[in-house]
Design an enzyme around this catalytic site. Structure first.
Site, PDB file in Angstrom:
ATOM      1  CB  SER A 159      -0.968  -0.052   1.191  1.00 31.22           C
ATOM      2  OG  SER A 159      -1.985   0.918   1.057  1.00 31.22           O
ATOM      3  CG  ASP A 178      -7.289  -2.366  -3.162  1.00 32.86           C
ATOM      4  OD1 ASP A 178      -7.968  -1.653  -2.397  1.00 32.86           O
ATOM      5  OD2 ASP A 178      -6.058  -2.503  -3.039  1.00 32.86           O
ATOM      6  CG  HIS A 233      -5.959  -2.193   0.492  1.00 30.25           C
ATOM      7  ND1 HIS A 233      -5.264  -1.763  -0.615  1.00 30.25           N
ATOM      8  CD2 HIS A 233      -5.333  -1.642   1.563  1.00 30.25           C
ATOM      9  CE1 HIS A 233      -4.280  -0.980  -0.237  1.00 30.25           C
ATOM     10  NE2 HIS A 233      -4.290  -0.893   1.079  1.00 30.25           N
TER      11      HIS A 233
END
Length: 232
Positions: free
Chosen positions: A123, A180, A211
């Site tokens: 991320s 996601d 995610h």
């Protein structure tokens, strides 16, 4: 070089007698080094490690984070919102980069050349890894980014346009979940296309996940790391 970290990195030593390479794994926003390490081991079902590679999981210093109502959070940089459409807040990116450069230099001082170091993350950690590998430490062995993206007008792209020998850029492994909802799949795919159009040699893998990452993704990452950092 003296370390400027407020929180010492979590280090997983190699499983063999000596390490000849290092991987620096950067966590996502609001997480910590120990936190992402625990998550990796939970998905992997055992400790994720290598016979000759030291794994380093640093924790970002808490800074005011705009998407969190400016409350302090362990993030690598501040941003106006989680979107590729907004400008980067480069002052906070560069502040973390200075500390990560210290961490890289510590490894070099210990005898590990840049060509035996990989920088990556999940991320926001992957977003920070893009800056490290393609702005600050272009001699590293590679960059990986899981569920990550760069802003559409990122300074990373601008810097790469001025690179003369693009064949020497660190190779890239990028992975992203098609479901996601926080960092959209298209953001990651657009980032990958832009980087490869600018000369980065890379591979992109997609997964039917949100995610997060899964064991298959970690298996691909494991093989990729071993390909870039074979036993010395």
């Amino acid at each position: 070089m003296a370390s400027r970290w407020k929180i010492l990195p979590r280090i997983v030593a190699q499983s063999g007698p000596k390490h000849s390479a290092s991987v620096i794994w950067l966590h996502g926003s609001g997480d910590t080094g120990p936190g992402v390490l625990e998550w990796i081991n939970m998905v992997w079902k055992e400790e994720f490690q290598f016979p000759h590679i030291k794994l380093i999981y640093p924790t970002a210093d808490p800074i005011p984070y705009t998407p969190n109502a400016c409350q302090p959070s362990t993030v690598w940089f501040d941003r106006q919102q989680i979107s590729p459409m907004v400008p980067e807040i480069l002052s906070s990116v560069d502040a973390s980069a200075a500390k990560l450069n210290d961490l890289v230099q510590n490894e070099v001082d210990s005898g590990i050349p840049l060509s035996r170091i990989i920088i990556g993350g999940f991320s926001m950690g992957g977003g920070m890894a893009f800056h490290m590998a393609y702005r600050y430490q272009r001699e590293v062995a590679g960059c990986f980014a899981l569920s990550s993206f760069l802003n559409n007008e990122s300074v990373v792209y601008k810097k790469l346009r001025n690179v003369e020998d693009r064949s020497a850029l660190p190779p890239l492994l990028q992975c992203h979940g098609t479901r996601d909802e926080l960092v959209l799949f298209d953001w990651g795919k657009t980032t990958f296309k832009t980087l490869t159009d600018l000369g980065v040699c890379g591979e992109f893998h997609e997964f039917n996940i949100f995610h997060e990452f899964n064991k298959k993704e970690l298996q691909i990452l494991q093989r990729w790391i071993l390909d870039k950092l074979p036993p010395d």
